[in-house]
Design an enzyme around this catalytic site. Structure first.
Site, PDB file in Angstrom:
ATOM      1  N   TRP A  99     -41.019  -0.103 -32.156  1.00  0.00           N
ATOM      2  CA  TRP A  99     -40.786  -0.684 -33.472  1.00  0.00           C
ATOM      3  C   TRP A  99     -41.881  -0.212 -34.413  1.00  0.00           C
ATOM      4  CZ3 TRP A  99     -36.300  -2.923 -34.380  1.00  0.00           C
ATOM      5  CH2 TRP A  99     -35.610  -3.524 -33.349  1.00  0.00           C
ATOM      6  N   ALA A 149     -37.905   1.366 -43.353  1.00  0.00           N
ATOM      7  CA  ALA A 149     -39.148   0.970 -42.694  1.00  0.00           C
ATOM      8  C   ALA A 149     -39.911   2.237 -42.361  1.00  0.00           C
ATOM      9  CB  ALA A 149     -38.853   0.164 -41.432  1.00  0.00           C
ATOM     10  N   GLU A 203     -19.081 -28.209 -59.220  1.00  0.00           N
ATOM     11  CA  GLU A 203     -18.783 -29.281 -60.168  1.00  0.00           C
ATOM     12  C   GLU A 203     -17.920 -30.361 -59.523  1.00  0.00           C
ATOM     13  OE1 GLU A 203     -18.744 -25.408 -62.682  1.00  0.00           O
ATOM     14  OE2 GLU A 203     -18.430 -26.023 -60.591  1.00  0.00           O
ATOM     15  N   GLU A 249     -28.817   0.314 -44.252  1.00  0.00           N
ATOM     16  CA  GLU A 249     -29.824   0.689 -43.257  1.00  0.00           C
ATOM     17  C   GLU A 249     -29.367   2.023 -42.684  1.00  0.00           C
ATOM     18  OE1 GLU A 249     -30.987  -2.272 -40.421  1.00  0.00           O
ATOM     19  OE2 GLU A 249     -30.587  -3.933 -41.807  1.00  0.00           O
TER      20      GLU A 249
END
Length: 390
Positions: A179, A163, A61, A317
């Site tokens: 990965w 994952a 604001e 994680e």
């Protein structure tokens, strides 16, 4: 109650608020737009706009009122979160709007902070200003899910990230996991890390992967720079203003050493240990918390400690043991799973170590929030639905 023009300007305020999502912790992200209808032109004129960028700095604001100046008198202010009514590190924004003599204030959602919680709206109304709330409330609250949750409960909002392969495996039997997912999914994880106040993991994960658990700004998706208001990306002038989340590591057996990559990178670290060793530099705080009867860290005590430290959103994680413990104690609110088009076999490691279930009524249900492709991987987002409330 609200017009199409009201929705247009509130949408602009929400877009402005997004610019603070990576920097305002522990404060909420807020946007403000000040508009006045020009009768001669027959359309609304934008007089000022702004967003809250950093805790301790001016609120949205204030920036908007600075731009509008004396023209704010008789105007309408659109604010994504109820203007504050108390003096903290900055003066109350409700009073600033009153002093500027705006005629109307439209608020997306009421602030859950008990120091505000309707008091800002009441202050405006007492000054003769029309104050309305509820326009695009869901969109505005989504920007500050963690802040709202902590204000109501005193605890962080917890998102568990995982994952896995298509057959639900997170690592080979020997621990190898790099990965599973592709580069697009990993960049998306960087975005979630940047949005969080803290990242929680365990010593096993840090040791196995030599994990850094920090935000790598160069790997963020282009959408982050756009949200932040820097379409050209993060240059040297911008990067210093972007914070590293607090890295919280459970290490009750004091196995971590300063030689790990985690400790060579900038950003604060909170080590949860059985006793302080004094082996680390000033960026590391060693904290001793109570243990549960099973000899593991008391996770409820951990959440209370993080709430005390004003952690709004906790990103987790972790391996199957910690992930299962958090779920088993009903401490997770949201699950995000990146699922890769790979098969890793029965001998590979699973997602969670959960206590054995004996009845289908004990099964944890998920409420899907979003399903999409991230590169070649599938991103599944869901709220947790526990059968027995904690």
């Amino acid at each position: 109650m609200f017009s199409a023009q009201d929705a247009r300007w509130m949408a602009r305020a929400i877009a402005l608020a997004r610019r603070g999502c990576y920097t305002t912790s522990p404060n909420p992200a807020v946007g403000c737009v000040i508009v006045k209808h020009d009768r001669l032109l027959g359309e609304d004129m934008l007089l000022g706009e702004g967003c809250h960028r950093q805790a301790g700095g001016p609120h949205a604001e204030v920036f908007a009122l600075r731009q509008a100046g004396a023209r704010a008198e008789g105007a309408t202010a659109y604010v994504t979160l109820e203007p504050c009514a108390h003096t903290g590190r900055t003066p109350p924004c409700a009073k600033a709007l009153i002093d500027a003599k705006v005629a109307r204030v439209v608020v997306a959602c009421v602030d859950a902070n008990p120091q505000v919680a309707g008091k800002g709206l009441a202050m405006l109304e007492a000054a003769g200003i029309m104050a309305q709330a509820g326009l695009m409330a869901e969109e505005a609250q989504t920007l500050n899910t963690g802040f709202m949750h902590r204000m109501r409960t005193g605890l962080p909002y917890v998102t568990l990230k995982l994952a896995a392969s298509l057959d639900g495996r997170t690592a080979l039997a020997n621990g190898q996991s790099k990965w599973i997912t592709g580069p697009h999914a990993r960049r998306d994880v960087q975005r979630h890390r940047a949005l969080s106040c803290a990242i929680l993991s365990g010593a096993d994960t840090v040791i196995m992967d030599n994990a850094s658990l920090n935000v790598r700004w160069s790997e963020l998706p282009a959408s982050v720079a756009s949200d932040y208001g820097e379409p050209e990306g993060f240059g040297s002038s911008t990067a210093p203003t972007l914070r590293q989340p607090l890295r919280v590591i459970i290490d009750t057996r004091n196995r971590l050493t300063p030689s790990l990559k985690l400790f060579s990178l900038p950003g604060p670290i909170l080590l949860l240990r059985s006793h302080a060793s004094g082996d680390f530099n000033e960026q590391v705080e060693e904290c001793v918390l109570p243990l549960a009867p099973d000899g593991k860290l008391d996770l409820s005590a951990l959440m209370q400690e993080l709430g005390r430290r004003q952690i709004n959103h906790l990103w987790v994680e972790a391996g199957a043991q910690l992930a299962g413990a958090l779920l088993g104690q009903q401490l997770v609110h949201e699950l995000i799973l990146y699922q890769a088009p790979k098969l890793m076999g029965n001998s590979a490691r699973g997602l969670f170590n959960l206590a054995p279930l004996t009845d289908m009524s004990q099964v944890i249900d998920l409420e899907w929030q979003d399903v999409r492709f991230i590169g070649n991987d599938l991103k599944l987002s869901a709220h947790i639905r526990y059968h027995i409330e904690p």
